[in-house]
Design an enzyme around this catalytic site. Sequence first.
Site, PDB file in Angstrom:
ATOM      1  N   TRP A  87       0.834  -1.202   0.000  1.00  0.00           N
ATOM      2  CA  TRP A  87       0.000   0.000   0.000  1.00  0.00           C
ATOM      3  C   TRP A  87       0.874   1.261   0.000  1.00  0.00           C
ATOM      4  CZ3 TRP A  87      -3.530   1.578   4.732  1.00  0.00           C
ATOM      5  CH2 TRP A  87      -4.442   2.553   4.320  1.00  0.00           C
ATOM      6  N   HIS A 149      13.185  -3.760   4.346  1.00  0.00           N
ATOM      7  CA  HIS A 149      12.642  -4.246   5.613  1.00  0.00           C
ATOM      8  C   HIS A 149      13.727  -4.168   6.699  1.00  0.00           C
ATOM      9  CE1 HIS A 149       8.968  -5.579   3.793  1.00  0.00           C
ATOM     10  NE2 HIS A 149       9.490  -6.598   3.145  1.00  0.00           N
ATOM     11  N   GLY A 308      -6.987  -6.727   3.973  1.00  0.00           N
ATOM     12  CA  GLY A 308      -6.631  -5.329   4.247  1.00  0.00           C
ATOM     13  C   GLY A 308      -7.499  -4.675   5.318  1.00  0.00           C
TER      14      GLY A 308
HETATM   15  P1  A3P Z   1      -3.888  -8.604   5.524  1.00  0.00           P
HETATM   16  O1  A3P Z   1      -3.154  -9.893   5.407  1.00  0.00           O
HETATM   17  O2  A3P Z   1      -4.232  -8.280   6.945  1.00  0.00           O
HETATM   18  O3  A3P Z   1      -5.058  -8.509   4.625  1.00  0.00           O
HETATM   19  P2  A3P Z   1       2.686  -6.048   2.992  1.00  0.00           P
HETATM   20  O4  A3P Z   1       2.341  -5.228   1.806  1.00  0.00           O
HETATM   21  O5  A3P Z   1       3.622  -5.356   3.937  1.00  0.00           O
HETATM   22  O6  A3P Z   1       3.121  -7.398   2.608  1.00  0.00           O
HETATM   23  O7  A3P Z   1       1.351  -6.178   3.845  1.00  0.00           O
HETATM   24  C1  A3P Z   1       0.280  -6.939   3.378  1.00  0.00           C
HETATM   25  C2  A3P Z   1      -0.951  -6.532   4.135  1.00  0.00           C
HETATM   26  O8  A3P Z   1      -1.403  -5.261   3.642  1.00  0.00           O
HETATM   27  C3  A3P Z   1      -2.092  -7.495   3.894  1.00  0.00           C
HETATM   28  O9  A3P Z   1      -2.893  -7.434   5.081  1.00  0.00           O
HETATM   29  C4  A3P Z   1      -2.785  -6.883   2.707  1.00  0.00           C
HETATM   30  O10 A3P Z   1      -4.101  -7.316   2.514  1.00  0.00           O
HETATM   31  C5  A3P Z   1      -2.702  -5.405   3.073  1.00  0.00           C
HETATM   32  N1  A3P Z   1      -2.826  -4.521   1.910  1.00  0.00           N
HETATM   33  C6  A3P Z   1      -2.335  -4.706   0.659  1.00  0.00           C
HETATM   34  N2  A3P Z   1      -2.662  -3.668  -0.116  1.00  0.00           N
HETATM   35  C7  A3P Z   1      -3.379  -2.814   0.630  1.00  0.00           C
HETATM   36  C8  A3P Z   1      -4.006  -1.566   0.357  1.00  0.00           C
HETATM   37  N3  A3P Z   1      -3.959  -1.017  -0.833  1.00  0.00           N
HETATM   38  N4  A3P Z   1      -4.647  -0.957   1.379  1.00  0.00           N
HETATM   39  C9  A3P Z   1      -4.695  -1.511   2.599  1.00  0.00           C
HETATM   40  N5  A3P Z   1      -4.131  -2.689   2.924  1.00  0.00           N
HETATM   41  C10 A3P Z   1      -3.458  -3.340   1.947  1.00  0.00           C
END
Ligand code: A3P
Length: 340
Positions: A87, A149, A308
């Site tokens: 995101w 990270h 999300g």
């Molecule tokens: P969940 O598994 O709780 O749904 P990262 O990008 O650091 O790998 O994190 C992934 C998490 O961010 C996942 O959470 C994913 O669904 C969520 N995510 C991905 N895109 C998003 C967006 N545009 N807005 C909000 N959350 C998002």
Amino acid sequence: MASPSDLNTSNSFMHQFLQESSYPEELKQSIISLPREEGWLYPHMYNYKGFWLDSEFLHGALRCQKHFQAQHSDIIVCTLPKCGTTWLKALVFALTTRKQFPVSQQTHPLLTTSPQDLIPNLEFSYARQNSPPDFLAVNNGLMRLMSTHLPLSLLPKSVGESKCKLIYLCRNQKDTVVSFWHFVNKMRAELRGLGEMPFPEAFEKYCRGASPYGPFWDHLLGYWKESLENPRKVLFLKYEEIKEEPEVHLRRMAAFLECPFSEEEEECGVVGGILRLCSFESLSNLEVNKTGKGSYFGNSNNLFFRNGKVGDWRNHLTDEMATRLDQIVEQKFKGTGFKF
Ligand code: A3P
């Protein structure tokens, strides 16, 4: 502790590291004797200077420390995995390239490329290539947008010495561990043909700090403290707060990155346009993110999108688990001024 022969057979990245002629023997010896344990996705992770890194990314981090030269105009997106990296990458990309790529454009790069690929990860990039990656090329020569990270203390020295900017995003630890567990299980199946890691095992490791790039509390506190001492260098964001007031935080990012929205842009609804383009609903429904594969791991891009939501931990954690994590947070963050 690992022996060199053990590493040769079980761990090709550590093997590569030991073969690398530019590293002093002393450094190689100290790496060999690092504490290690079974990784979540990789066979092993190592505790390097207080943080757990998968062998591949430890190698990438060391190369990056040695070779990466930060530039004043660099922007680095910093997160722990599963805190909303995808995101934030989308938001930062859309924000900083909005002159070249108006968000209303039918050919906007985010419509056809995963945010993960638009902003490459530093230590991943160094892990698999000997020569320094060309971060400028990724964004058509516009600017260097990168992610990591790595904890603040393991970033290359030049990051601190230059005027480059860091944006850190954290997320409630209870949702993060749940998200992590889902993600790792899918990656284990897709990339390694492994079965699920039982949730209690993942939870236990997470609470001990033995999760990739963990302990999460030290990771977060490193950036938190720096953001207080050096607010022009580090912008500290929380996933839940962006969810709550996305416009406020997008404007904060724009101001921090010295590209504030003009009156005209405000009137034309550019803020809302960026937020819509980068929303979970929009990104997760794009073909590239539904069926495409990531350029680094070769995994399905859809693994980065689950639901999300804030508070999904309630569907996975027992009351006892939730209390335990809350207590860890309370104890570790006491006196730091940080609160989730
Ligand atoms: P969940 O598994 O709780 O749904 P990262 O990008 O650091 O790998 O994190 C992934 C998490 O961010 C996942 O959470 C994913 O669904 C969520 N995510 C991905 N895109 C998003 C967006 N545009 N807005 C909000 N959350 C998002």
